[in-house]
Design an enzyme around this catalytic site. Structure first.
Site, PDB file in Angstrom:
ATOM      1  N   ASP A 144      65.297  35.342  23.524  1.00  0.00           N
ATOM      2  CA  ASP A 144      66.052  35.276  22.268  1.00  0.00           C
ATOM      3  C   ASP A 144      65.251  35.889  21.118  1.00  0.00           C
ATOM      4  O   ASP A 144      64.028  36.120  21.226  1.00  0.00           O
ATOM      5  CB  ASP A 144      66.374  33.795  21.980  1.00  0.00           C
ATOM      6  CG  ASP A 144      67.627  33.613  21.135  1.00  0.00           C
ATOM      7  OD1 ASP A 144      68.094  34.599  20.539  1.00  0.00           O
ATOM      8  OD2 ASP A 144      68.133  32.474  21.067  1.00  0.00           O
ATOM      9  N   ASP A 178      77.207  34.732  19.816  1.00  0.00           N
ATOM     10  CA  ASP A 178      77.222  33.266  19.736  1.00  0.00           C
ATOM     11  C   ASP A 178      78.643  32.757  19.544  1.00  0.00           C
ATOM     12  O   ASP A 178      78.889  31.559  19.634  1.00  0.00           O
ATOM     13  CB  ASP A 178      76.364  32.791  18.558  1.00  0.00           C
ATOM     14  CG  ASP A 178      74.901  32.692  18.956  1.00  0.00           C
ATOM     15  OD1 ASP A 178      74.599  32.793  20.155  1.00  0.00           O
ATOM     16  OD2 ASP A 178      74.059  32.525  18.056  1.00  0.00           O
TER      17      ASP A 178
HETATM   18  C1  DGJ Z   1      70.707  31.820  19.499  1.00  0.00           C
HETATM   19  C2  DGJ Z   1      71.356  32.109  20.817  1.00  0.00           C
HETATM   20  O1  DGJ Z   1      72.278  33.144  20.687  1.00  0.00           O
HETATM   21  C3  DGJ Z   1      71.981  30.838  21.348  1.00  0.00           C
HETATM   22  O2  DGJ Z   1      72.675  31.105  22.533  1.00  0.00           O
HETATM   23  C4  DGJ Z   1      70.912  29.817  21.560  1.00  0.00           C
HETATM   24  O3  DGJ Z   1      70.049  30.238  22.578  1.00  0.00           O
HETATM   25  C5  DGJ Z   1      70.161  29.578  20.265  1.00  0.00           C
HETATM   26  N1  DGJ Z   1      69.701  30.796  19.681  1.00  0.00           N
HETATM   27  C6  DGJ Z   1      68.995  28.660  20.486  1.00  0.00           C
HETATM   28  O4  DGJ Z   1      68.233  28.499  19.382  1.00  0.00           O
END
Ligand code: DGJ
Length: 718
Positions: A446, A513
Site C-alpha cells: 500500500d 477503495d
Molecule cells: C488503503 C487501501 O486502499 C485499503 O484497502 C486498506 O488497505 C487501507 N489503506 C489500510 O490502511
C-alpha cells in the site's frame, strides 16, 4: 515484424503498420495506422520539406514552436538542440536496467542522432509487438561531451498525426473515483494531462488517447511517478502528442559519459477507442505482466479491512477466515493493523514487527489460517513512516523532510526517503523479513499519501521525484527476484498508482477503495480502457456501502466484481446463513469459469460514462464461451425496454444463451446466431422485476449471460 528497405523502415503488427523514413538528417513518420500490405507509392506521403512532416521527437531550439519533447540546457545556459540523424538500422534491443521495460521482442529499429554543439547522442529504439499491435519506444540520451548538461524535459514518446480535429481522451478522478473518461476537443489548442503527486496518480492516469471518428492512438508510459502528456493541434494541420516524465520540478544533471533513459512509451493504433483498449489490454497481459502469475489463475480472496478496520483480535480474524474457507475462498489477507502498536492510522508505520498482543503471534496466526486450507496474505505500507514509531525514533533521518521546514502530514504519516540507497536497503530487508516470517504467499503493497517535502542531501532537487521512483523500482526488483512465487498486489489509497511500472513487478492492483457497485462500474470501465481485468482487484463489500451508503443486492455486487479479480471484504461472521450460501455459490461459479473471467478477451459494453447501461463481456480465446454482465444504472418506473449488444462474440457461430437468475441459477434461454447478438439490440427483459427497489438504495440492476458455442439448430421440416 521489422522490415528495412533503403531509407524506409516498417514496423508491422498483426493489424497495423508504422512507416518511418530515415532522411539525410531527420527521420519522420510517413504512416501509422491500419496495416498496409504494400507501400509502393510512398513518395506521395512525403512532406515537401522535412520539417513539415510528422516528427518522432521535437527538441527546443529550432523553428518548431509547438510543445517540445526535449529541452536540454548546456552548462553555459543555452538550451537549443539540433539532433542530426547519424544512423538507422534494425538492431538488438537494449533495455535500461534501472527501469521496468516491456519484454518479448529482441529486435528494434534503432535511430541514433547527434547534436554536435552540446555533444549529445540521442537514441530511439522502436519495438513492434505483432500479437497486440503495440509499438514501444525507448529513448535515451548520452552525454558524449566533457561538461555536464541539464535535462529539463525529455519525453519518452511523441506521436504526430495529420488532422486537427482530434480529442484528447483522459482518465481522471480522485480517491474513490479513479479513471473517469473525459474527452477534450483540441480545436487548434493544447491540452495537458499530468500528475504532480509523485505517483502516476488517481487524478490523471498516464494512459491517454488521441481520437476522432474512425481512428484512435493510445499512449501509455511504463512509469509510476509524475508524468505529463500534452496534445497540441496547430494550423499546420498536424496534431502532436508527447508523453513522458513531468518536466515540472525536473532537471537532471547528465555528466560527461553518462546516459539518461526515459521511461518506456507505448503506442497503440486502432480504428476506435474500443480497438485501442483491446490492444492495450493484450499488450499489458502479454508484455508487461510477468513471472509466475502471468496468465495464471488468481486466488479468490477475503480481506478483513472493511470488516474490522484496526479493531480486531486473533479470534475475530480466525472467525472470519473460517467463514472464508467454508465459503470456498482460497486466500485470506490480513490488512492494516497487525504490526507495531497499530490500533489507528496515527502510529507504527516503519515498525514491521508483530503486534503480538493483538495477533497472538503473527506466525502462528498465519499457520492456523493455512491449516484451514487457505493461503495467507499480508498488508504492508513500506514506503511510509509514522513519527510515533521506533523506526522514526531511531532513524528520523530516513523520513522525507526539508531541513528547518515543518513537513506536510497526510493520514498522519511521512514518507521514507527512497532516493537514499540506505533507506532502500532498510525497506527491502523489512519486507523480506515479514514475508519470510509469515511465509506469506501474497503481499498487498500500500501507499497512502502523496509526495511532499522532497529532499535528500545527496540528490539534486530537480532529480528527486525520478530518483525516488528509481529507488522504488530497485526495491521491487530485488523483492520479486527473492520471492518469485509471491503474488504482489499494488495499492495506493486504492488506485492512486495504477500503471504499467507497478504492473511490471506486481501482476495486480487494488483498483479503488470505492467498492460500491454503482461507482465501480465506471471505475472499472475507465481502468479497463488500458488495463486487463486480470490486473484489477474487485471486491464484494458490505451494505450499506462504507464509501457511499448505497445498498445493492449481493448479486449485483458480485456481478460487478466478476469484472475483475474477485474478493470479499467484509466481516463474514456477520453474514446470514442465506448470504453465506449465496457467497459459496458465487465463488464456486467464479472458480468454475475463472480462466474465462480473469483472462478472457474483455470487451466493454454500453457506456459507463453517461449511458443508461454498461457492462462487459469476456470471451475465451477460441470464442467458444463468453460471459457478459449488463448493468442498468437508472431505475425508471415501468421501464423494461433496455436493450444491449454483445460485442466480442464470434459472429459466424451459434451460441446457447443462458441467463442468470437473481438466486444465481442459470436458465437456458435459446440458441442465437453470433451476428445477431453482436449487431441486434437484445431485450434485457423485465429488468426491474427482480430487484427489490424498496430494500436497496440507489441500486443498479444487473443481468448476466453465458454464451456457449453450439451446433446450428436443425431447420424444422415444413
Ligand atoms: C488503503 C487501501 O486502499 C485499503 O484497502 C486498506 O488497505 C487501507 N489503506 C489500510 O490502511
Amino acid at each position: 515484424m521489422l522490415k528495412n528497405k533503403g531509407n524506409f523502415f516498417v514496423l508491422e503488427t498483426a493489424h497495423t503498420s508504422m512507416l518511418i523514413r530515415a532522411g539525410e538528417t531527420r527521420a519522420e513518420y510517413l504512416y501509422y495506422g491500419d496495416k498496409i500490405g504494400d507501400f509502393t507509392g510512398t513518395e506521395l506521403l512525403e512532406a515537401e520539406e522535412e520539417a513539415c512532416g510528422l516528427s518522432l521527437f521535437s527538441p527546443w531550439g529550432g523553428t518548431d514552436f509547438r510543445e517540445p519533447s526535449i529541452l536540454v540546457r548546456s552548462a553555459e545556459g543555452g538550451a537549443a538542440c539540433d539532433f542530426r540523424l547519424k544512423s538507422a538500422r534494425i538492431a538488438k534491443r537494449e533495455c535500461a536496467e534501472e527501469l521496468p521495460c516491456s519484454y518479448g521482442e529482441e529486435k528494434c529499429v534503432r535511430l541514433e542522432y547527434f547534436d554536435g554543439v552540446q555533444k549529445l547522442k540521442l537514441i530511439l529504439q522502436l519495438t513492434a509487438y505483432a500479437d497486440c499491435d503495440a509499438v514501444c519506444v525507448n529513448a535515451s540520451l548520452v552525454n558524449a561531451g566533457k561538461k555536464p548538461v541539464y535535462l529539463e524535459r525529455f519525453a519518452s514518446v511523441q506521436a504526430e498525426v495529420w488532422g486537427k480535429d482530434f480529442s484528447l481522451i483522459t482518465y481522471d478522478g480522485g480517491w474513490a473515483s479513479e479513471r473517469q473518461r473525459h474527452a477534450h476537443k483540441l480545436d487548434l489548442g493544447k491540452c495537458e494531462n499530468a500528475s504532480f503527486t509523485g505517483t502516476s496518480s488517481n487524478r490523471h492516469n498516464p494512459f491517454v488517447m488521441l481520437a476522432r471518428e474512425g481512428e484512435a492512438y493510445g499512449v501509455n508510459l511504463v512509469y509510476s511517478g509524475n508524468h505529463r502528456e500534452a496534445a497540441e493541434a496547430d494550423d499546420s494541420g498536424r496534431t502532436r502528442l508527447i508523453a513522458g516524465i513531468n518536466p515540472f520540478s525536473f532537471s537532471w544533471e547528465l555528466n560527461a559519459g553518462e546516459t539518461f533513459h526515459a521511461p518506456e512509451g507505448v503506442l497503440v493504433y486502432g480504428k476506435s477507442e474500443e480497438e485501442v483498449s483491446l490492444r492495450m489490454r493484450r499488450f499489458v497481459s502479454r508484455h508487461i505482466v510477468r513471472g509466475k502469475w502471468k496468465e495464471k489463475e488468481r486466488p479468490v480472496l477475503v480481506n478483513n479491512w472493511e470488516g474490522t478496520y484496526f479493531d480486531f483480535t486473533r479470534e475475530r480474524i480466525l472467525d472470519i477466515a473460517k467463514k472464508a474457507a467454508e465459503a470456498g475462498a482460497e486466500l485470506f489477507v490480513l490488512d492494516d493493523g497487525w504490526f507495531g502498536k497499530r490500533d489507528s492510522d496515527r502510529c507504527s508505520l516503519g515498525d514491521w514487527v508483530d503486534y503480538a498482543q493483538k495477533t497472538g503471534g503473527i506466525e502462528s496466526l498465519a499457520d492456523e489460517i493455512r491449516a484451514m486450507g487457505l493461503k495467507f496474505g499480508i498488508w504492508v505500507e513500506p514506503e511510509m513512516i509514522s513519527e510515533d514509531s521506533d523506526l522514526y525514533r531511531k532513524h528520523p533521518e530516513y523520513a522525507m523532510k526539508i531541513p528547518k521546514r515543518e513537513p506536510v502530514r497526510m493520514r498522519y504519516q511521512l514518507m521514507l526517503n527512497l532516493a537514499d540507497p540506505q533507506v532502500q536497503g532498510y525497506v527491502f530487508r523489512a519486507v523480506s523479513r515479514v514475508i519470510t516470517a509469515t511465509k506469506a504467499e501474497y503481499v498487498k503493497w500500500d501507499h497512502n499519501r502523496m509526495m511532499t517535502d522532497c529532499f535528500d542531501k545527496n540528490t539534486r532537487g530537480g532529480e528527486y521525484y525520478h530518483r525516488y521512483i528509481l529507488g522504488l523500482y530497485s526495491v521491487f526488483r530485488k523483492l520479486v527476484e527473492r520471492f518469485p512465487k509471491v503474488l504482489f498486489e499494488g495499492c495506493a489509497s486504492g488506485g492512486d498508482r495504477f500503471d504499467l511500472g507497478i504492473l511490471s513487478y506486481m501482476p495486480q492492483i487494488w483498483t479503488s477503495d470505492n467498492t460500491d457497485a454503482r461507482d465501480r462500474i465506471r471505475i472499472q470501465a475507465g481502468t479497463a480502457a488500458a488495463y486487463p481485468q486480470s490486473t484489477m482487484g474487485a471486491h464484494v463489500s458490505a451494505v450499506p456501502n462504507h464509501q457511499t451508503g448505497n445498498r445493492n443486492s449481493l448479486e449485483a455486487r458480485f456481478l460487478v466484481a466478476c469484472g475483475g479479480l474477485l474478493g470479499y471484504e467484509s466481516d463474514l461472521t456477520k453474514a446470514t446463513e442465506e448470504e453465506l450460501s449465496a457467497i459459496k455459490k458465487q465463488i464456486a461459479f467464479y472458480k468454475e469459469h475463472r480462466m474465462l473471467l480473469q483472462f478472457g478477451e474483455y470487451h466493454a459494453l454500453g457506456d459507463a460514462f453517461g449511458g443508461e447501461w454498461a457492462g462487459y463481456l469476456t470471451v475465451s480465446e477460441d470464442k467458444s464461451s463468453a460471459f457478459a454482465v449488463v448493468i442498468v444504472s437508472e431505475y425508471r418506473l415501468g421501464r423494461s425496454n433496455v436493450r444491449a449488444k454483445f460485442a466480442g462474440l464470434d459472429e459466424k457461430a451459434y451460441y446457447r444463451v443462458s441467463l442468470r437468475s437473481p438466486s444465481g441459477d442459470w436458465k437456458e434461454v435459446c440458441t442465437a446466431y453470433g451476428e445477431l447478438l453482436v449487431k441486434g439490440s437484445v431485450s434485457l427483459g423485465g429488468i426491474f422485476g427482480d430487484t427489490n427497489v424498496a430494500e436497496n438504495s440507489n441500486p443498479v440492476f444487473p443481468r448476466a449471460y453465458l454464451f456457449e458455442k453450439c451446433a446450428a439448430p436443425k431447420k424444422k421440416q415444413s
